[in-house]
Design an enzyme around this catalytic site. Structure first.
Site, short mmCIF file in Angstrom:
data_model
loop_
_atom_site.label_atom_id
_atom_site.label_comp_id
_atom_site.label_asym_id
_atom_site.label_seq_id
_atom_site.Cartn_x
_atom_site.Cartn_y
_atom_site.Cartn_z
N LYS A 182 0.13 4.25 -0.47
CA LYS A 182 -0.54 5.46 0.03
C LYS A 182 -0.23 6.63 -0.91
O LYS A 182 -0.05 6.41 -2.11
CB LYS A 182 -0.15 5.74 1.48
CG LYS A 182 -0.35 4.49 2.36
CD LYS A 182 -0.22 4.76 3.83
CE LYS A 182 -0.42 3.46 4.60
NZ LYS A 182 -0.42 3.64 6.05
N GLY A 219 2.11 2.79 10.78
CA GLY A 219 3.05 3.88 10.58
C GLY A 219 3.71 4.36 11.85
O GLY A 219 4.36 5.40 11.87
N GLU A 223 -7.24 5.14 7.38
CA GLU A 223 -7.02 6.54 6.99
C GLU A 223 -8.22 7.07 6.21
O GLU A 223 -8.57 8.24 6.32
CB GLU A 223 -5.71 6.64 6.16
CG GLU A 223 -4.49 6.46 7.07
CD GLU A 223 -3.28 5.83 6.39
OE1 GLU A 223 -3.20 5.83 5.15
OE2 GLU A 223 -2.39 5.34 7.12
N SER A 232 3.03 -1.62 10.56
CA SER A 232 4.48 -1.68 10.76
C SER A 232 5.05 -3.09 10.55
O SER A 232 5.93 -3.52 11.29
CB SER A 232 4.86 -1.14 12.14
OG SER A 232 4.48 0.22 12.23
N HIS A 242 -9.70 1.30 4.60
CA HIS A 242 -8.46 1.60 5.32
C HIS A 242 -8.76 2.63 6.42
O HIS A 242 -9.56 3.55 6.21
CB HIS A 242 -7.38 2.13 4.37
CG HIS A 242 -6.04 2.16 5.00
ND1 HIS A 242 -5.66 3.17 5.86
CD2 HIS A 242 -5.00 1.29 4.95
CE1 HIS A 242 -4.44 2.91 6.31
NE2 HIS A 242 -4.01 1.78 5.77
N GLU A 292 -5.77 -4.39 10.73
CA GLU A 292 -4.78 -3.33 10.90
C GLU A 292 -5.06 -2.57 12.19
O GLU A 292 -5.87 -1.63 12.20
CB GLU A 292 -4.84 -2.37 9.71
CG GLU A 292 -4.59 -3.04 8.38
CD GLU A 292 -3.91 -2.08 7.40
OE1 GLU A 292 -2.88 -2.46 6.85
OE2 GLU A 292 -4.39 -0.94 7.24
N ASN A 349 0.87 -1.18 0.00
CA ASN A 349 0.00 0.00 0.00
C ASN A 349 0.90 1.24 0.00
O ASN A 349 1.41 1.64 1.04
CB ASN A 349 -0.89 -0.04 1.26
CG ASN A 349 -1.76 1.20 1.38
OD1 ASN A 349 -1.88 1.99 0.44
ND2 ASN A 349 -2.39 1.36 2.53
P1 PGA Z 1 2.52 0.66 7.76
O1 PGA Z 1 1.09 0.83 7.04
O2 PGA Z 1 3.09 -0.65 7.25
O3 PGA Z 1 3.32 1.85 7.32
O4 PGA Z 1 2.27 0.62 9.22
C1 PGA Z 1 0.23 -0.26 6.88
C2 PGA Z 1 -1.06 0.22 6.25
O5 PGA Z 1 -1.56 1.26 6.65
O6 PGA Z 1 -1.59 -0.44 5.32
#
Ligand code: PGA
Length: 253
Positions: free
Chosen positions: A11, A175, A99, A215, A97, A169, A9
């Site tokens: 983003k 992140g 976000e 992460s 997601h 998640e 992903n």
């Molecule tokens: P990250 O993001 O690996 O940077 O924690 C995962 C995601 O949001 O899909």
């Protein structure tokens, strides 16, 4: 046997050229994908066609979108429909997601609409669920995720459910560099699978891939993927470098 998936992903990161370089880097790395293993690249919308060309017919490589519209077509300026995505060779669409939920107000109800529309146009929803930190600290995470599943997914037919991939998640791990421990991930993934057993029965549940996101890195991928109910990962930060993404994908079991 259910699919094991490493999904990137990106983003809102990378220029087109950087994205192409990244995919080329992954393609030349020695990823020996087995038959049940997949790599899914989810770039920004403008890059989908170009990245599709790079991936070509490469065995085990698929294209995913990071979102899709909840309406079929028409006067929705700036939106991208499942039909448009399907028409350029997209296989997966990330839906729900955290976000999108947090910054763009996407509710369980809106996500349900998106999932149904994606399925109607032959896309496989990669449905994200997961709890924020305060819910985890109150030990209410199972009930929270159960509600997300019930309100967005569990009205699907058995046949529709067979096309869905789930990503757990935990928001507190996205992140942040803070990862769920393998025990925490396994516990939640087993809980999610048990919910699917309750609603759809064992055979659907056993065929549903449940990815971990939050992460995931080369140094924790192996122990996460060793958990019996963790079927791969949805990877943000570590998917932006060919070396780290390939290292994670090579841990798929
Ligand atoms: P990250 O993001 O690996 O940077 O924690 C995962 C995601 O949001 O899909």
């Amino acid at each position: 046997m259910r699919k094991k998936i490493a999904a990137a992903n990106w983003k809102m990161n990378l220029t087109f050229q950087q994205g192409k370089d990244l995919v080329n880097g992954i393609l030349v790395s020695d990823l020996n994908l087995k038959q049940n293993q997949q790599v899914v690249i989810c770039p920004a919308f403008p890059y989908l066609v170009g990245i599709k060309e790079l991936i070509g017919e490469r065995e085990g490589f698929y294209l995913g979108a990071q979102n899709c519209a909840s309406e079929k077509s028409g006067a929705y300026t700036g939106e991208i429909s499942p039909e448009m995505l399907q028409s350029v060779g997209v296989t997966y669409a990330i839906i729900g997601h955290s976000e999108r939920r947090e910054y763009y107000g996407e509710t369980n109800e809106i996500l349900k609409k998106k999932i149904l529309l994606a399925l109607e146009y032959g896309l496989k929803p990669l449905f994200c669920c997961g709890e924020p930190l305060d819910i985890r600290e109150k030990n209410a995470h199972n009930a929270f995720v159960e509600q997300q599943l019930k309100e967005s997914l569990f009205d699907l037919t058995e046949n529709e459910m067979n096309s869905v991939v789930i990503a757990y998640e935990p928001i507190w791990a996205i992140g942040t560099g803070r990862t769920a421990t393998p025990d925490q991930a396994q516990e939640m993934h087993a809980f999610i699978r048990a919910q699917i057993v309750d609603r759809y029965g064992t055979s659907v549940a056993e065929e549903t891939s449940i990815l971990y996101g939050g992460s995931c890195k080369p140094d924790n991928a192996e122990e996460l993927f060793n958990c019996p109910d963790v079927d791969g990962a949805l990877i943000g930060g570590a998917s932006l470098k060919a070396e780290s993404f390939s290292a994670i994908a090579s841990c798929l079991r």
